[in-house]
Design a protein around this motif. Sequence first.
Motif, PDB file in Angstrom:
ATOM      1  N   ILE A 133      21.440  -8.086 -34.324  1.00 44.84           N
ATOM      2  CA  ILE A 133      20.777  -7.374 -33.630  1.00 44.84           C
ATOM      3  C   ILE A 133      19.912  -8.887 -32.689  1.00 44.84           C
ATOM      4  O   ILE A 133      18.946  -9.252 -32.968  1.00 44.84           O
ATOM      5  CB  ILE A 133      19.366  -6.184 -34.090  1.00 44.84           C
ATOM      6  N   CYS A 134      19.748  -9.286 -31.932  1.00 43.74           N
ATOM      7  CA  CYS A 134      19.331 -10.361 -30.839  1.00 43.74           C
ATOM      8  C   CYS A 134      18.725 -10.174 -29.534  1.00 43.74           C
ATOM      9  O   CYS A 134      18.505  -8.766 -29.316  1.00 43.74           O
ATOM     10  CB  CYS A 134      20.630 -10.805 -29.562  1.00 43.74           C
ATOM     11  N   ILE A 135      16.630 -10.842 -30.055  1.00 44.52           N
ATOM     12  CA  ILE A 135      15.839 -10.355 -29.793  1.00 44.52           C
ATOM     13  C   ILE A 135      15.925 -10.959 -28.846  1.00 44.52           C
ATOM     14  O   ILE A 135      15.401 -12.519 -28.781  1.00 44.52           O
ATOM     15  CB  ILE A 135      14.428  -9.505 -30.055  1.00 44.52           C
ATOM     16  N   GLY A 136      15.940 -11.091 -26.471  1.00 43.53           N
ATOM     17  CA  GLY A 136      15.754 -12.494 -26.227  1.00 43.53           C
ATOM     18  C   GLY A 136      16.645 -12.159 -25.034  1.00 43.53           C
ATOM     19  O   GLY A 136      16.817 -11.045 -24.438  1.00 43.53           O
TER      20      GLY A 136
ATOM     21  N   PHE B 196      10.609  -5.741 -32.049  1.00 42.58           N
ATOM     22  CA  PHE B 196      11.419  -4.690 -32.914  1.00 42.58           C
ATOM     23  C   PHE B 196      10.212  -4.377 -33.486  1.00 42.58           C
ATOM     24  O   PHE B 196      10.785  -3.033 -34.691  1.00 42.58           O
ATOM     25  CB  PHE B 196      12.197  -6.294 -33.482  1.00 42.58           C
ATOM     26  N   LEU B 197       9.371  -4.687 -34.205  1.00 40.30           N
ATOM     27  CA  LEU B 197       8.398  -4.157 -34.735  1.00 40.30           C
ATOM     28  C   LEU B 197       7.875  -2.471 -34.127  1.00 40.30           C
ATOM     29  O   LEU B 197       8.578  -1.245 -35.302  1.00 40.30           O
ATOM     30  CB  LEU B 197       7.325  -4.380 -35.765  1.00 40.30           C
ATOM     31  N   ASN B 198       8.344  -1.925 -33.475  1.00 36.12           N
ATOM     32  CA  ASN B 198       7.337  -0.879 -32.914  1.00 36.12           C
ATOM     33  C   ASN B 198       9.559   0.126 -33.135  1.00 36.12           C
ATOM     34  O   ASN B 198       8.936   1.369 -32.702  1.00 36.12           O
ATOM     35  CB  ASN B 198       7.518  -0.988 -31.276  1.00 36.12           C
ATOM     36  N   ALA B 199      10.197  -0.787 -32.783  1.00 35.38           N
ATOM     37  CA  ALA B 199      11.327  -0.038 -32.348  1.00 35.38           C
ATOM     38  C   ALA B 199      11.977   0.653 -34.374  1.00 35.38           C
ATOM     39  O   ALA B 199      11.926   1.601 -34.434  1.00 35.38           O
ATOM     40  CB  ALA B 199      12.684  -1.137 -32.787  1.00 35.38           C
ATOM     41  N   LEU B 200      11.764   0.080 -35.288  1.00 31.15           N
ATOM     42  CA  LEU B 200      11.499  -0.340 -36.449  1.00 31.15           C
ATOM     43  C   LEU B 200      10.419   1.215 -36.784  1.00 31.15           C
ATOM     44  O   LEU B 200      10.604   1.883 -38.017  1.00 31.15           O
ATOM     45  CB  LEU B 200      10.968  -1.016 -37.619  1.00 31.15           C
ATOM     46  N   LYS B 201       9.509   1.479 -35.654  1.00 28.23           N
ATOM     47  CA  LYS B 201       8.698   2.470 -36.581  1.00 28.23           C
ATOM     48  C   LYS B 201       9.301   4.038 -35.711  1.00 28.23           C
ATOM     49  O   LYS B 201       8.943   4.563 -37.072  1.00 28.23           O
ATOM     50  CB  LYS B 201       7.243   2.669 -35.906  1.00 28.23           C
TER      51      LYS B 201
ATOM     52  N   PHE C 171      18.627  -7.437 -27.089  1.00 24.64           N
ATOM     53  CA  PHE C 171      17.418  -6.712 -26.661  1.00 24.64           C
ATOM     54  C   PHE C 171      16.125  -7.270 -25.560  1.00 24.64           C
ATOM     55  O   PHE C 171      16.483  -8.895 -26.233  1.00 24.64           O
ATOM     56  CB  PHE C 171      16.987  -5.256 -27.231  1.00 24.64           C
ATOM     57  N   SER C 172      15.820  -7.169 -24.687  1.00 28.89           N
ATOM     58  CA  SER C 172      14.741  -7.567 -23.912  1.00 28.89           C
ATOM     59  C   SER C 172      13.655  -7.230 -25.146  1.00 28.89           C
ATOM     60  O   SER C 172      13.539  -6.807 -26.100  1.00 28.89           O
ATOM     61  CB  SER C 172      14.513  -6.546 -23.160  1.00 28.89           C
ATOM     62  N   TYR C 173      12.970  -8.203 -25.194  1.00 30.06           N
ATOM     63  CA  TYR C 173      11.834  -8.585 -26.145  1.00 30.06           C
ATOM     64  C   TYR C 173      10.458  -7.484 -26.272  1.00 30.06           C
ATOM     65  O   TYR C 173      10.311  -6.646 -27.339  1.00 30.06           O
ATOM     66  CB  TYR C 173      10.750  -9.366 -25.817  1.00 30.06           C
ATOM     67  N   ASN C 174      11.119  -5.885 -25.671  1.00 28.77           N
ATOM     68  CA  ASN C 174      10.207  -5.048 -25.515  1.00 28.77           C
ATOM     69  C   ASN C 174      10.836  -3.698 -25.939  1.00 28.77           C
ATOM     70  O   ASN C 174      10.072  -3.471 -25.619  1.00 28.77           O
ATOM     71  CB  ASN C 174       9.086  -5.186 -24.904  1.00 28.77           C
ATOM     72  N   ASP C 175      12.594  -4.332 -25.861  1.00 28.41           N
ATOM     73  CA  ASP C 175      13.532  -2.649 -25.446  1.00 28.41           C
ATOM     74  C   ASP C 175      12.938  -2.362 -26.780  1.00 28.41           C
ATOM     75  O   ASP C 175      14.060  -2.030 -27.460  1.00 28.41           O
ATOM     76  CB  ASP C 175      14.708  -3.362 -24.879  1.00 28.41           C
TER      77      ASP C 175
ATOM     78  N   GLY D 221      15.386   0.754 -27.051  1.00 20.97           N
ATOM     79  CA  GLY D 221      16.906   0.762 -27.091  1.00 20.97           C
ATOM     80  C   GLY D 221      17.450   0.508 -28.732  1.00 20.97           C
ATOM     81  O   GLY D 221      19.086   0.501 -29.094  1.00 20.97           O
ATOM     82  N   ILE D 222      16.636  -0.898 -29.492  1.00 15.63           N
ATOM     83  CA  ILE D 222      16.614  -1.390 -30.286  1.00 15.63           C
ATOM     84  C   ILE D 222      16.835  -0.244 -31.318  1.00 15.63           C
ATOM     85  O   ILE D 222      18.133  -0.582 -32.794  1.00 15.63           O
ATOM     86  CB  ILE D 222      15.739  -2.565 -30.970  1.00 15.63           C
ATOM     87  N   SER D 223      16.012   0.472 -31.129  1.00 11.22           N
ATOM     88  CA  SER D 223      15.494   1.341 -32.576  1.00 11.22           C
ATOM     89  C   SER D 223      16.892   2.873 -32.258  1.00 11.22           C
ATOM     90  O   SER D 223      17.990   3.076 -33.000  1.00 11.22           O
ATOM     91  CB  SER D 223      14.765   2.444 -31.987  1.00 11.22           C
ATOM     92  N   GLU D 224      17.556   2.915 -30.905  1.00 13.30           N
ATOM     93  CA  GLU D 224      18.897   3.556 -30.307  1.00 13.30           C
ATOM     94  C   GLU D 224      20.299   2.658 -31.314  1.00 13.30           C
ATOM     95  O   GLU D 224      21.324   3.388 -32.187  1.00 13.30           O
ATOM     96  CB  GLU D 224      19.001   3.695 -29.704  1.00 13.30           C
ATOM     97  N   TYR D 225      20.034   1.441 -31.638  1.00 16.61           N
ATOM     98  CA  TYR D 225      21.150   1.197 -32.300  1.00 16.61           C
ATOM     99  C   TYR D 225      21.086   0.881 -33.163  1.00 16.61           C
ATOM    100  O   TYR D 225      21.731   0.405 -34.158  1.00 16.61           O
ATOM    101  CB  TYR D 225      21.127  -0.644 -31.178  1.00 16.61           C
TER     102      TYR D 225
END
Length: 208
Positions: free
Chosen positions: A139-142, A50-55, A161-165, A168-172
């Motif tokens: 935003i569910c991570i799991g 998730f933090l990588n998605a924020l980046k 989203f899967s733990y390392n997606d 996908g998270i950043s697009e959402y």
Amino acid sequence: MKVMGVESKTEVITNGFDEDDFSGSRADNPVRFTVTYVGTLSDIYPIEGFLNALKIFKEKGNEFMLRFIGTVSQYQKDLIQSKTGNSILEFIPYVDHSEAILYMLQTTALLLIIPDHQSRKSILTGKLFEYLASGKPIICIGPVDGDAAVIISNTGHGITFSYNDSKGISEYLSSLISDNSISEKMSPGSFSRRELTKRIIPLFSNFN
């Protein structure tokens, strides 16, 4: 004599939320794009994806606030601070339940992380149902095939989203900038304790 299968005798009743906790409170959108996490964040909660998605989200020119309400381990706090750079972070160690509800209502989106545990597919926390009641996107991570993912998909209250997606998270996250409304498929009211009790009562009559 017909023997009933076990499945015909089984009824799953999930946890739920108390409607009174949300009475008199109104959902609102903050001026700054805000993602809020409520609860404990120990080391077994995978947050790096998730933090990588924020980046990625920030590299597109988006500013945000990341808010944690509850207990965050020192390891997680250090990781969050190192990954988010100069973005606004807020760590609030403890608030009473009514105030926690207000934070849920006054955010852009809510973050739910399923701990990376052998039972992760079946984990359903009470917090999930309060998140649903808030009417904010989740935003569910799991596990994308877990029980929490099924409920979130069925209600239309967010995406898992899967733990390392991170992509996908950043697009959402980007999609929530222009519209953080929910395409509701199922009312969260079906998960209120009042409605769940209505489902339980007939089950007891079957014992007679």
